[in-house]
Structures are given as C-alpha cells and as structure tokens.
Design an enzyme around this catalytic site. Sequence first.
Site, PDB file in Angstrom:
ATOM      1  N   LYS A   1       0.803  -1.226   0.000  1.00  0.00           N
ATOM      2  CA  LYS A   1       0.000   0.000   0.000  1.00  0.00           C
ATOM      3  C   LYS A   1       0.840   1.282   0.000  1.00  0.00           C
ATOM      4  O   LYS A   1       0.374   2.329  -0.480  1.00  0.00           O
ATOM      5  CB  LYS A   1      -0.939   0.006   1.206  1.00  0.00           C
ATOM      6  CG  LYS A   1      -2.083  -1.004   1.114  1.00  0.00           C
ATOM      7  CD  LYS A   1      -3.116  -0.574   0.096  1.00  0.00           C
ATOM      8  CE  LYS A   1      -4.363  -1.449   0.169  1.00  0.00           C
ATOM      9  NZ  LYS A   1      -5.398  -1.007  -0.778  1.00  0.00           N
TER      10      LYS A   1
ATOM     11  N   SER B   1       0.734 -10.121  -0.761  1.00  0.00           N
ATOM     12  CA  SER B   1       0.525  -8.671  -0.766  1.00  0.00           C
ATOM     13  C   SER B   1       0.725  -7.996   0.583  1.00  0.00           C
ATOM     14  O   SER B   1       0.941  -6.785   0.638  1.00  0.00           O
ATOM     15  CB  SER B   1      -0.883  -8.347  -1.287  1.00  0.00           C
ATOM     16  OG  SER B   1      -1.860  -9.000  -0.492  1.00  0.00           O
TER      17      SER B   1
END
Length: 409
Positions: A61, A311
């Site tokens: 992110k 992720s």
Amino acid sequence: MSYSTADSFRPVTLDDVRGAQKMLSGVARVTAMETSRHLSRTVGSPVHLKCENLQRTGSFKLRGAYVRIAGLLPEERAAGVVAASAGNHAQGVALASSLLGVRSTVFMPKGAPLPKVSATREYGAEVRLHGQVVDETLAAAQEYAAETGAVFIHPFDHPDIIAGQGTVGLEILEQCPEARTIVVGIGGGGLAAGIAVAVKALRPDVRIVGVQAAGAAAYPPSLAAGRPVTVDNPATMADGIKVGRPGDVPFDIIGELVDEVRTVSEDELSAALLLCLERAKLVVEPAGASPVAALLSEPGAFEGPVVAVLSGGNVDPVLMERVLRHGMAAQGRYLAVRLRLTDRPGALATLLGVLSVVDANVLDVSHVRTDPRLGLTEAEVELHLETKGPAHCAELGQALREAGYTVID
C-alpha cells in the site's frame, strides 16, 4: 466518489507505472522474490513468491499512497490528506505523508486491531476511531474531507494509486522474466489493475489470475454484469480483500486485462497461511495468502513458472492464532472431540491412556460433571488434540469407539 483532481478517471499507462517506479526509488523496497520448492512440487512447475509482506509498513500500500500524495498540488498538500482504513492503507498513507511532509488524518474502525492502530500513529498520522465497520469509517473520512478541504486518499480507486501498485508488476518481470502466470489477490482491485497494466504492456503472453475470498467476491458478478455491483455484507477473515464493491477505475482495467478471477474458501485461506508460515517461514496475512490458496485449491490450473504475490503481512496476533488453528483443522492436524465417560476415579487417566497409544497430543481438556444432560454417573469431556492428518484422525476415532467411548458430534 469525489477526488481532488479532474483527471481521476484518466487511463493508466505503462509510462505512468514507470514514472511511479522512479518516484518510489529509495522510498519503497524492491521486495524479495523467493522460490517455494513445496509449492513448485505441488503445482508441477516453478512457483515464486513476491514478498510484499516484507515491504515497508508490511504491505504494497505504501507504493500507491506515496505516488498519489506526491502528485498533489502545493495547495492540496497544504490542506492535508485524509484516509479510511482498517490497517494496511492506513499505514501506507501515514508513512507516505510523513515522508512528504504532509499532515495526515486516518479514520479507523473502533474494532481495528491495536497493533495496526499503534503503527499508524507511529508513522505520523492522527488516528480517529469511528464506526464499527469500514463503510462507516469511510463515510466519516469523506465528511471530514468535505468539511476541512483535506484531500481524500482512496485505497484503490484512483489512477495514481494504481500506477504506484503497478510497480510490483515491473519488479516481477525484472526478477522473474520467464514468468508465465501471475496470481494476485483482489479486493477493490488497485494492485491487480496496476500489475495488469505493467505486465500486459510488456508481456501480453503472461496470464494474470485474480483471487477473491468466496465470501467477499464482488468481481465475478460485476464482470458478468459489465459494471461494478455491490455484494452485501461481505464476510471473510481476509480483511485486506474484504471489499463489497469494485473500484470504478480498476474495474475497467481488470475487465480488459486480467485473464481470470477465481475464488477461495476460508479453509483454503487458512491452509495457505499455515503453509507460508511453516514451509516458507513467512508471516503473511490471510489476504496476502490468497494467491497461495488458489494454487493449493487447483494446482493443475496454473502454467509455470508462476509468481504468487504475497501482498501483505500485517496480521493481528489474535487472528493469527485463530487462523492457524483453523488451518490445522482444515488439514486434519487439529481435532476437537466431545465424548461421555463414566464419572469415577481414574476415568480421565484411562481416556488419556487411549489417546497416548495412538500418539495424539492433547492441547486442552474440559471436564464437565454437572449438567442437566448428563446422567448421575456420567461426565462429559471435550478434548483439543494435535494430530498428524486425516488418517490419524480416523485412527483416533476408531480407537475411542473400540475402547467403548461415546463420541458426541
């Protein structure tokens, strides 16, 4: 949604992703690419893990958040930024803002895990706890943006965010140029869209497979309808991909460039997280383990070499304990069993002796003597056992029945 710039829905191009990569030099890590021998044997071809769980703030992110905030006009920076998130996006926005000297306010649900709240504050954001679910938190953040003029930083629905996440795709092609398939988790779609833009522009032959949790799978019905549709009450342990509606910007990209979107169950997510921890020695959150879950669910469906994108690794320790136990149960390595026995001295010791003979490891015992369901001379015992797999569980059940115990379903 409202954005601070008029070009919120401009196309995302390879040049955008390359520009983002230059911008992120020295900011985001080029994360490791690790080969998994276990998964390679399972799939029948090389499997590599792209370890964004080792990125700064623990997830990808930071990439998109930094590119988005760095692209703001001076007057927009002066107004500050605001975001809403249960964890990963919050930390990415907080660190990116601090690095760029921009004031940040992050709204988080009241039930957000304390480690994520603390980390977001430590990265420099003002944290405001509001609402019980992310939708309520999101509304509060957007209201704050309207009242104060702060720029709302969406977690996935903006071209700059997608371009930043697309740098993961460029790194994959640099680290594994022979890749034939890339598997990536999908929530709102920013990461998958960014990777698809970068990879398909350079290697259109590479197959890109998105993965969603079955209980929060908004993309399959949306793709079938040709527009984003909302899934009511999405439910999954994988909070990083628990999104009820695809983003408008990533939806168009994914519809055009992503070859397939698959779903995985909660049991498959648990097993994947356990595998990452035990075999790859990597702490991965359930959303980050979703590509591994897809590989385990149907190993023969993926042409290799395969790159699975891990992720994120920001998992709450309490959730980790629950998920690991769930994963062990899914693999037949953890068993909870209730049974009745005669309430007399030495009865429990006799029962444990039966378990010892079949080599079951007792983790916990609950012994109940007074209950309206029980007879005067009965007791009920609940056992939590560590076992060696489904065959061992069957052997254990057979041994208990042969010893005369009544097993309660």
